[in-house]
Design an enzyme around this catalytic site. Structure first.
Site, PDB file in Angstrom:
ATOM      1  N   ARG A 183     -22.546  -9.027 -17.774  1.00 48.63           N
ATOM      2  CA  ARG A 183     -22.531 -10.299 -17.796  1.00 48.63           C
ATOM      3  C   ARG A 183     -23.676 -10.604 -16.793  1.00 48.63           C
ATOM      4  O   ARG A 183     -24.290  -9.908 -16.172  1.00 48.63           O
ATOM      5  CB  ARG A 183     -21.037 -10.931 -17.529  1.00 48.63           C
ATOM      6  N   GLU A 202     -13.562  10.359  -8.057  1.00 49.99           N
ATOM      7  CA  GLU A 202     -14.901  10.269  -7.594  1.00 49.99           C
ATOM      8  C   GLU A 202     -15.100  11.120  -6.315  1.00 49.99           C
ATOM      9  O   GLU A 202     -14.230  10.765  -5.548  1.00 49.99           O
ATOM     10  CB  GLU A 202     -15.730   9.189  -7.741  1.00 49.99           C
ATOM     11  N   LYS A 229     -14.297   2.686 -17.437  1.00 46.82           N
ATOM     12  CA  LYS A 229     -15.007   3.431 -16.493  1.00 46.82           C
ATOM     13  C   LYS A 229     -15.152   4.830 -16.593  1.00 46.82           C
ATOM     14  O   LYS A 229     -16.264   5.579 -16.588  1.00 46.82           O
ATOM     15  CB  LYS A 229     -14.530   3.271 -15.031  1.00 46.82           C
ATOM     16  N   HIS A 268     -14.367  -4.516  -0.657  1.00 45.20           N
ATOM     17  CA  HIS A 268     -15.190  -4.023  -1.969  1.00 45.20           C
ATOM     18  C   HIS A 268     -15.677  -5.437  -2.789  1.00 45.20           C
ATOM     19  O   HIS A 268     -16.099  -5.363  -3.787  1.00 45.20           O
ATOM     20  CB  HIS A 268     -14.256  -3.269  -2.899  1.00 45.20           C
TER      21      HIS A 268
END
Length: 501
Positions: free
Chosen positions: A292, A200, A116, A235
């Site tokens: 994917r 973040e 990430k 999530h």
């Protein structure tokens, strides 16, 4: 085009790929664990080979054995589906080294976008909008704390090596920073064997919007529009739709161009998804790339008239994909509901067991991608998803009505499911107006999980009727020495009244 491929997956996605292979005249090779020996995908494939074992580690993650079966069966390529080995760069490399084709992106793209922080750095360099925060994994705690204070709380601390909510902490104040950082790092290590985390800015009132990407070996990179994925619990997505009610044509164009730029930056090939967060001011930010096929790909297929698995196979075989330009219009609207074997009202507890009765929904505009039949067992060893139920309509309103009708028709017993919960989501006025965020489930939990007044009277009446019937039977037994059974039609009607709650 390939003559035979192996599918390194199970359940509904394995069956989904098998069906496209059959339509294209490609022989399919299934692999299966001991638990899945009697699953529909096993007997639907052209041939099936046992992996042994029960858990994922003992079966679908044994890539050396999967490669061995691929060679012995004469397969030319391997489709990884989603989950398991689908985003494992080492596996993709091993497939290529074995002289086979990996039906997916290059290992280099999987590795780059799977990290990430590396992906974030790449997006910043290529001017793709990103959420404010650290560019690299945290190595200096004091510097990280300064970044958190500079961008302002609340912030998110996230695992660099993974997703799906694992290794993520919401930090709302400075005094919780150290504790949250330690907790996120421990969870990241447990889930991904990597304790790297980054910061973040927490996007308030966010919408989760993703764009489907296709890229071939002939220089074509396009997007197929967006999917709205904001209805989530822990999530994890539970309901998706295409297109999003939030986007207008200008915003769709800007986000689509950013998604294509992100794919181009990592030299992407095949099908992939660029995920964005959109804030309450309609600013959008790169979140991550899924290298994917996505679980929710059917809604994109329904509004574009494409088979994404067919496009994957064409691209992997070196052919040009069907489209060379991003579509400017969509065909109607589509919803997907993920039907899980779990109890939403009991903290989403799994509901394993045997499906004793199954009569799926049908009718105009309805599609179901499922990997189970009546008699199938939902095991604790794997994801508890039963099926993906999709509804298409000429517009969002018709598609929504069709989905509610289909969920109400869906008959299944032996296990608890998320169907009643999904109906409540679809019936909520804010959802029907397109006014929701990723916090929708938490915000509306009283509506979604509380007792609905409109059903309370029906439930009470049904209970009274049931009690009266039982008393009648007792009186008959006392008078005649034997009881005659009550009407089956009455029993069925009572069950239907209770089921409608």
């Amino acid at each position: 085009m390939f003559k035979k491929i192996l599918i390194a997956n199970r359940g509904e996605i394995a069956l989904r790929v098998i069906r496209t292979c059959a339509e294209m005249g490609i022989k399919s090779v299934a692999v299966y664990s001991d638990v899945d020996a009697n699953s529909p995908f096993v007997y639907s494939a052209y041939e099936a080979w046992p992996l042994g074992g029960k858990t994922s580690r003992e079966s679908y993650l044994r890539w050396e054995k999967i490669l061995d079966i691929a060679k012995k069966s004469g397969a030319e390529a391997i489709h990884p589906g989603y989950g398991f080995l689908s985003e494992n760069a080492d596996f993709a490399e091993a497939v290529e080294k074995a002289g086979l084709v990996f039906i997916g992106p290059p290992a280099s793209a999987i590795r780059l976008m799977g990290n990430k922080t590396a992906a974030r750095e790449l997006m910043i360099r290529n001017k793709v909008p990103t959420v404010p925060g650290t560019e690299n994994a945290i190595t200096d705690r004091q510097l990280a704390r300064k970044v958190a204070r500079d961008i302002g709380y609340p912030i998110l601390i996230k695992a660099a090596a993974g997703g799906g909510g694992k290794g993520m902490r919401l930090v709302e104040s400075d005094d919780l920073f150290e504790e949250s950082l330690d907790g996120a790092a421990r969870e990241a290590m447990a889930a991904f064997n990597d304790d790297s985390v980054y910061i973040e800015k927490f996007v308030e009132e966010p919408r989760h919007i993703e764009f489907q990407i296709l890229a071939d070996n002939h220089g074509n990179i396009i997007h197929l529009g967006e999917r709205e994925c904001s209805i989530q619990r822990r999530h994890q997505k539970v309901l998706e739709e295409a297109p999003s009610s939030l986007l207008d044509e200008d915003m769709r164009q800007r986000m689509g161009e950013a998604a294509i730029q992100a794919a181009r930056a990592c030299n992407y090939r095949n099908a992939g998804t660029i995920e964005f967060l959109v804030d309450k001011h309609r600013n959008f930010y790169f979140l991550e790339m899924n290298t994917r096929l996505q679980v929710e790909h059917p809604v994109t297929e329904l509004v574009n008239g494409l088979d994404l698995v067919e496009e994957q196979l064409k691209i992997a075989a070196g052919e040009a994909m069907s489209l060379t330009e991003s579509p400017k219009h969509f065909f109607g609207h589509a919803f997907e509901c993920r039907i899980y074997a779990e109890d939403p009202e009991n903290n989403w507890a799994p509901s394993p067991g045997v499906i004793e009765f199954l009569n799926p929904a049908d009718g105009p505009g309805i599609r179901e991608d499922s990997g189970v039949t009546q008699g199938s067992e939902i095991s604790l060893y794997y994801d508890p998803m039963i099926s993906k139920l999709c509804a298409w309509g000429r517009d969002r309103q018709q598609a929504g009505r069709r989905m509610i009708r289909a969920l109400q028709e869906y008959q299944i017993s032996g296990i608890k499911t998320s169907i009643p919960f999904l109906i409540r989501v679809l019936e909520h006025p804010d959802f029907q107006n397109g006014d929701f965020t990723t916090q929708f489930i938490e915000k509306e939990k009283d509506w979604l999980f509380g007792e609905r007044k409109e059903f309370a009277e029906e439930a009470a009446l049904a209970a009274i009727l049931a009690e009266m019937e039982e008393k009648k039977k007792v009186k008959l037994v006392a008078a005649n020495g034997a009881g005659s059974p009550s009407s089956q039609w009455k029993t069925i009607r009572r069950k239907e009244q209770l089921r409608s709650q």
